[in-house]
Design a protein around this motif. Structure first.
Motif, PDB file in Angstrom:
ATOM      1  N   ALA A 177       0.873  -1.158  -0.053  1.00  9.31           N
ATOM      2  CA  ALA A 177       0.098   0.292   0.072  1.00  9.31           C
ATOM      3  C   ALA A 177       0.968   1.313  -0.170  1.00  9.31           C
ATOM      4  O   ALA A 177       1.585   1.137   0.879  1.00  9.31           O
ATOM      5  N   ALA A 178       0.439   2.570  -0.389  1.00  8.91           N
ATOM      6  CA  ALA A 178       1.223   3.342  -1.185  1.00  8.91           C
ATOM      7  C   ALA A 178       0.977   4.529  -0.264  1.00  8.91           C
ATOM      8  O   ALA A 178      -0.304   4.715   0.378  1.00  8.91           O
ATOM      9  N   ASP A 179       1.627   5.084   0.442  1.00  6.86           N
ATOM     10  CA  ASP A 179       1.496   6.055   1.292  1.00  6.86           C
ATOM     11  C   ASP A 179       1.356   7.324   0.765  1.00  6.86           C
ATOM     12  O   ASP A 179       2.226   7.518  -0.322  1.00  6.86           O
ATOM     13  N   ALA A 180       0.165   7.177   1.140  1.00  2.00           N
ATOM     14  CA  ALA A 180      -0.482   8.963   0.374  1.00  2.00           C
ATOM     15  C   ALA A 180       0.531  10.380   0.946  1.00  2.00           C
ATOM     16  O   ALA A 180       0.971  10.440   2.510  1.00  2.00           O
ATOM     17  N   LYS A 181       1.092  10.860  -0.323  1.00  2.00           N
ATOM     18  CA  LYS A 181       2.176  12.294  -0.038  1.00  2.00           C
ATOM     19  C   LYS A 181       0.930  13.735  -0.101  1.00  2.00           C
ATOM     20  O   LYS A 181       0.172  13.376  -1.212  1.00  2.00           O
ATOM     21  N   SER A 182       2.055  14.218   0.031  1.00  2.00           N
ATOM     22  CA  SER A 182       1.581  16.235  -0.017  1.00  2.00           C
ATOM     23  C   SER A 182       2.441  16.900  -0.038  1.00  2.00           C
ATOM     24  O   SER A 182       3.731  16.433   0.688  1.00  2.00           O
ATOM     25  N   LYS A 183       2.356  17.727  -0.863  1.00  2.00           N
ATOM     26  CA  LYS A 183       3.146  19.191  -1.065  1.00  2.00           C
ATOM     27  C   LYS A 183       2.755  20.534  -1.100  1.00  2.00           C
ATOM     28  O   LYS A 183       1.371  20.085  -1.782  1.00  2.00           O
ATOM     29  N   ALA A 184       3.421  21.795  -1.031  1.00  2.00           N
ATOM     30  CA  ALA A 184       2.806  22.868  -1.740  1.00  2.00           C
ATOM     31  C   ALA A 184       3.723  22.817  -2.978  1.00  2.00           C
ATOM     32  O   ALA A 184       4.595  22.776  -3.355  1.00  2.00           O
ATOM     33  N   TYR A 185       2.988  23.446  -3.722  1.00  2.00           N
ATOM     34  CA  TYR A 185       2.900  23.994  -4.948  1.00  2.00           C
ATOM     35  C   TYR A 185       4.192  24.169  -5.216  1.00  2.00           C
ATOM     36  O   TYR A 185       4.892  24.956  -3.853  1.00  2.00           O
ATOM     37  N   GLY A 186       5.154  23.468  -5.609  1.00  2.00           N
ATOM     38  CA  GLY A 186       6.126  24.387  -6.185  1.00  2.00           C
ATOM     39  C   GLY A 186       7.718  24.386  -5.199  1.00  2.00           C
ATOM     40  O   GLY A 186       8.272  24.165  -5.336  1.00  2.00           O
ATOM     41  N   SER A 187       7.002  23.029  -4.079  1.00  2.00           N
ATOM     42  CA  SER A 187       8.012  21.884  -3.252  1.00  2.00           C
ATOM     43  C   SER A 187       8.490  20.972  -4.502  1.00  2.00           C
ATOM     44  O   SER A 187       7.560  21.058  -5.094  1.00  2.00           O
ATOM     45  N   SER A 188       9.608  20.548  -3.444  1.00  2.00           N
ATOM     46  CA  SER A 188      10.140  19.164  -3.738  1.00  2.00           C
ATOM     47  C   SER A 188       9.206  17.877  -3.578  1.00  2.00           C
ATOM     48  O   SER A 188       8.931  18.163  -2.694  1.00  2.00           O
ATOM     49  N   ASP A 189       9.340  17.095  -4.424  1.00  2.00           N
ATOM     50  CA  ASP A 189       8.562  15.502  -4.036  1.00  2.00           C
ATOM     51  C   ASP A 189       9.280  15.422  -2.789  1.00  2.00           C
ATOM     52  O   ASP A 189       9.986  14.818  -2.714  1.00  2.00           O
ATOM     53  N   PRO A 190       7.717  15.360  -1.868  1.00  2.00           N
ATOM     54  CA  PRO A 190       8.842  14.109  -1.088  1.00  2.00           C
ATOM     55  C   PRO A 190       9.010  12.771  -1.276  1.00  2.00           C
ATOM     56  O   PRO A 190       8.741  12.746  -2.490  1.00  2.00           O
ATOM     57  N   ALA A 191       9.669  11.934   0.135  1.00  2.00           N
ATOM     58  CA  ALA A 191      10.264  10.347  -0.903  1.00  2.00           C
ATOM     59  C   ALA A 191       8.793   9.745  -0.847  1.00  2.00           C
ATOM     60  O   ALA A 191       7.965   9.571   0.307  1.00  2.00           O
ATOM     61  N   LEU A 192       8.454   9.296  -1.707  1.00  2.00           N
ATOM     62  CA  LEU A 192       7.638   8.023  -2.183  1.00  2.00           C
ATOM     63  C   LEU A 192       7.929   7.353  -1.090  1.00  2.00           C
ATOM     64  O   LEU A 192       8.528   6.367  -1.551  1.00  2.00           O
ATOM     65  N   THR A 193       6.693   5.657  -0.187  1.00  2.00           N
ATOM     66  CA  THR A 193       6.793   5.039   0.384  1.00  2.00           C
ATOM     67  C   THR A 193       5.770   4.070   0.902  1.00  2.00           C
ATOM     68  O   THR A 193       5.048   5.161   0.498  1.00  2.00           O
TER      69      THR A 193
ATOM     70  N   SER B 179       9.905 -11.689  -8.519  1.00  2.00           N
ATOM     71  CA  SER B 179       9.360 -12.627  -9.025  1.00  2.00           C
ATOM     72  C   SER B 179       8.483 -14.217  -8.869  1.00  2.00           C
ATOM     73  O   SER B 179       7.502 -14.961  -8.832  1.00  2.00           O
ATOM     74  N   ASN B 180       8.848 -13.508  -6.889  1.00  2.00           N
ATOM     75  CA  ASN B 180       8.234 -14.875  -6.150  1.00  2.00           C
ATOM     76  C   ASN B 180       7.864 -13.995  -5.989  1.00  2.00           C
ATOM     77  O   ASN B 180       6.203 -15.492  -4.609  1.00  2.00           O
ATOM     78  N   TYR B 181       6.301 -13.219  -5.768  1.00  2.00           N
ATOM     79  CA  TYR B 181       5.388 -12.994  -5.138  1.00  2.00           C
ATOM     80  C   TYR B 181       4.757 -12.557  -6.011  1.00  2.00           C
ATOM     81  O   TYR B 181       5.012 -12.147  -6.972  1.00  2.00           O
ATOM     82  N   GLU B 182       3.410 -12.625  -5.644  1.00  2.00           N
ATOM     83  CA  GLU B 182       2.018 -12.581  -5.806  1.00  2.00           C
ATOM     84  C   GLU B 182       1.775 -10.957  -5.402  1.00  2.00           C
ATOM     85  O   GLU B 182       0.960 -11.079  -4.640  1.00  2.00           O
ATOM     86  N   ILE B 183       1.950  -9.952  -6.347  1.00  2.00           N
ATOM     87  CA  ILE B 183       1.636  -8.481  -5.732  1.00  2.00           C
ATOM     88  C   ILE B 183       0.371  -7.640  -6.046  1.00  2.00           C
ATOM     89  O   ILE B 183       0.462  -7.442  -6.935  1.00  2.00           O
ATOM     90  N   THR B 184       0.214  -7.967  -4.935  1.00  2.00           N
ATOM     91  CA  THR B 184      -1.701  -6.768  -5.070  1.00  2.00           C
ATOM     92  C   THR B 184      -0.530  -5.360  -4.467  1.00  2.00           C
ATOM     93  O   THR B 184      -0.207  -5.012  -3.732  1.00  2.00           O
ATOM     94  N   TYR B 185      -0.894  -4.206  -5.354  1.00  2.00           N
ATOM     95  CA  TYR B 185      -0.774  -3.185  -4.926  1.00  2.00           C
ATOM     96  C   TYR B 185      -1.468  -2.034  -5.066  1.00  2.00           C
ATOM     97  O   TYR B 185      -2.751  -1.928  -5.920  1.00  2.00           O
ATOM     98  N   VAL B 186      -1.764  -1.653  -3.412  1.00  2.00           N
ATOM     99  CA  VAL B 186      -2.452  -0.758  -3.313  1.00  2.00           C
ATOM    100  C   VAL B 186      -2.380   0.793  -3.502  1.00  2.00           C
ATOM    101  O   VAL B 186      -1.411   1.204  -2.849  1.00  2.00           O
ATOM    102  N   GLY B 187      -3.214   1.655  -4.359  1.00  2.00           N
ATOM    103  CA  GLY B 187      -2.538   2.679  -4.620  1.00  2.00           C
ATOM    104  C   GLY B 187      -2.439   3.636  -3.621  1.00  2.00           C
ATOM    105  O   GLY B 187      -3.838   3.900  -2.963  1.00  2.00           O
TER     106      GLY B 187
END
Length: 489
Positions: A414-430, A468-476
């Motif tokens: 499950a991707a962690d929801a992220k936010s930033k202010a306009y013009g700021s650099s993107d935070p690390a996606l986790t 390749s050894n995992y059946e990954i379900t991704y929650v965006g």
């Protein structure tokens, strides 16, 4: 009175007669001493021829010697040493005696001599030995006339030895003996013979191995043998004889040898677990005599495992030399089909137990298989062939393989929801693993990224995370660009 003296002679008689009144004229005379009569008788004597003369003695058989008197002279005899009577003569004397001599004889008697014939012997067919004797009592220098002889005859027996030996001076005692004709030694040696069981006896023969038959002699009797027709040794016996021979018989044997017989076992086979077939054989050389049979049987080496087992034989008959040609009873492998059970597991799990089924054939009671099932190495998702080392030397195993399948492990990201202010650099996606877990040492390749754009708004976070050894379900989730605060004065 008279003149003194006592010997024979004249002794004057003298006188002292007197009377004073007389003129005496004396006319003398003599006293005469005459010889005294004495009879001497010689003692008869004897000796044995060859002995020393005994002392010659005598007796005074009439009259007697006066005290202190003795006789001179001696007795002697006529010369001679052969048997006979020899007169004893005398020179005995004494002047005072008128001796009358009565003669006697010294008699020489025959000397006893013992002649003992020496026992003699000879072997039949030989010349007579010299006949001899022993003499006890014969005087040195004397000899005997005559000789020894024997009763006639040349066959075996005892023949008296007789004597005409003589000497007039001897009383001969003859002790006889025999000339014994002994049997002539003859050694007869039987010839060893042989035959094979079932054959006719050969002719029995012999050799004269010591001694010889005298010209014209022969032997009675014959050779025979102990009874029996089985294999063995049978003494050859003899009744050969001749009364003039001491026969030493050296026996031999008639040997009945075993008859050659070749027995060949028939090769046999069976499958492991089956009952043994009957064991049979063929007589491949020689034949049994009519009425004969073989004792014993065929057997085989012990064992029920797959292999070759020599067929053994106790077939026998004491009259046969059996050559046994062996063969084998072959125990072949039993067919057995083993089919592996297909197995599966999820990546990261422990392998399930590998099992199999016997899909054709069956194990014999008490049998088991050594070895085991295993699979190809690897723990990643995929198919791994199940292999077998299952074995039993008594089985021909057909192995039908299968696979152990490793399936992918379920993993929810499950991707962690992220936010930033306009013009700021993107935070690390986790992200978070919200279901399942990575196996120790595992990691994910790939990364998170977001939709492009820098204006205020929502930008979906997407994933290329993978293993390749995992059946990954991704929650965006979204990266939200919020408005930038701006104060305008």
């Amino acid at each position: 009175s008279r003149a003194t003296g006592e010997s024979v002679g004249k002794y004057a008689i003298s006188s002292t007669l007197d009377n004073s009144n007389y003129e005496i004229t004396y006319v003398g005379a003599d006293l005469t001493i005459g010889k005294k009569a004495l009879t001497i008788t010689a003692d008869a004597k004897s000796k044995v021829y060859g002995q020393v003369d005994p002392s010659l003695t005598y007796q005074i058989t009439s009259g007697a010697l006066e005290t202190g008197d003795s006789l001179s002279g001696s007795l002697s005899r006529a010369t001679g040493e052969t048997v006979g009577a020899y007169a004893i003569t005398s020179t005995l004397d004494n002047s005072n005696y008128e001796i009358t001599y009565v003669p006697a004889d010294l008699t020489i008697t025959k000397k006893t001599v013992t002649i003992t014939a020496d026992a003699k012997n000879k072997v039949y067919g030989q010349a007579d030995p010299e006949l001899t004797y022993k003499v006890v009592g014969l005087k040195d220098g004397d000899s005997l006339t005559g000789g020894l002889s024997r009763a006639t005859g040349e066959t075996v027996g005892a023949y008296a030895i007789t004597s005409t030996l003589d000497n007039s001076n001897y009383e001969i005692t003859y002790v006889g003996a025999d000339l014994t004709i002994g049997k002539k030694a003859l050694t007869i040696t039987a010839d060893a013979k042989s035959k094979v069981y079932g054959q006719t006896d050969p002719t029995l023969t012999y050799q004269i191995t010591s001694g010889t038959l005298e010209l014209g002699d022969s032997l009675g009797g014959s050779l025979g043998r102990e009874t029996g027709e089985n294999v063995g040794t049978y003494g050859i016996t003899s009744t050969l004889d001749n009364s003039n021979y001491e026969i030493t018989y050296v026996s031999a044997d008639l040997t009945i040898g075993k008859k050659a017989l070749t027995i060949t076992a028939d090769a046999k086979s069976k499958v492991y677990g089956q009952v043994d077939p009957s064991l049979t054989y063929q007589i491949t050389s020689g034949t049994l005599e009519t009425g004969d049979s073989l004792s014993g049987s065929l057997g085989r080496e012990t064992g029920e495992n797959v292999g070759t087992y020599g067929i053994t034989s106790t077939l026998a008959n004491s009259n046969y030399e059996i050559t046994y040609v062996s063969a084998d009873l072959t125990i072949g492998k039993k067919a057995l089909t083993i089919t592996a059970d297909a197995k599966s597991k999820v990546y990261g799990q422990t392998d399930p137990t590998l099992t199999y089924q016997i899909t054709s054939g069956a194990l014999e009671t008490g049998d088991s298989l050594s070895g085991s099932l295993s699979r190809l190495t690897g723990e990643s998702v995929g198919k791994y062939g199940i292999t077998s080392t299952l074995a039993n030397s008594n089985y021909e195993i057909t192995y039908v393989g299968a696979d152990l399948t490793i399936g992918k492990k379920a993993l929810t990201i499950a991707a962690d929801a992220k936010s930033k202010a306009y013009g700021s650099s993107d935070p690390a996606l986790t992200y978070q693993i919200t279901s399942g877990a990575l196996e120790t040492g595992d990691s994910l390749s790939g990364s998170l990224s977001r939709a492009t754009g820098e204006s205020v708004g929502k930008y979906a976070i997407s994933s290329t995370l993978d293993n390749s050894n995992y059946e990954i379900t991704y929650v965006g989730a979204d990266l939200t660009i919020g408005k930038k605060a701006l104060t305008i004065t």
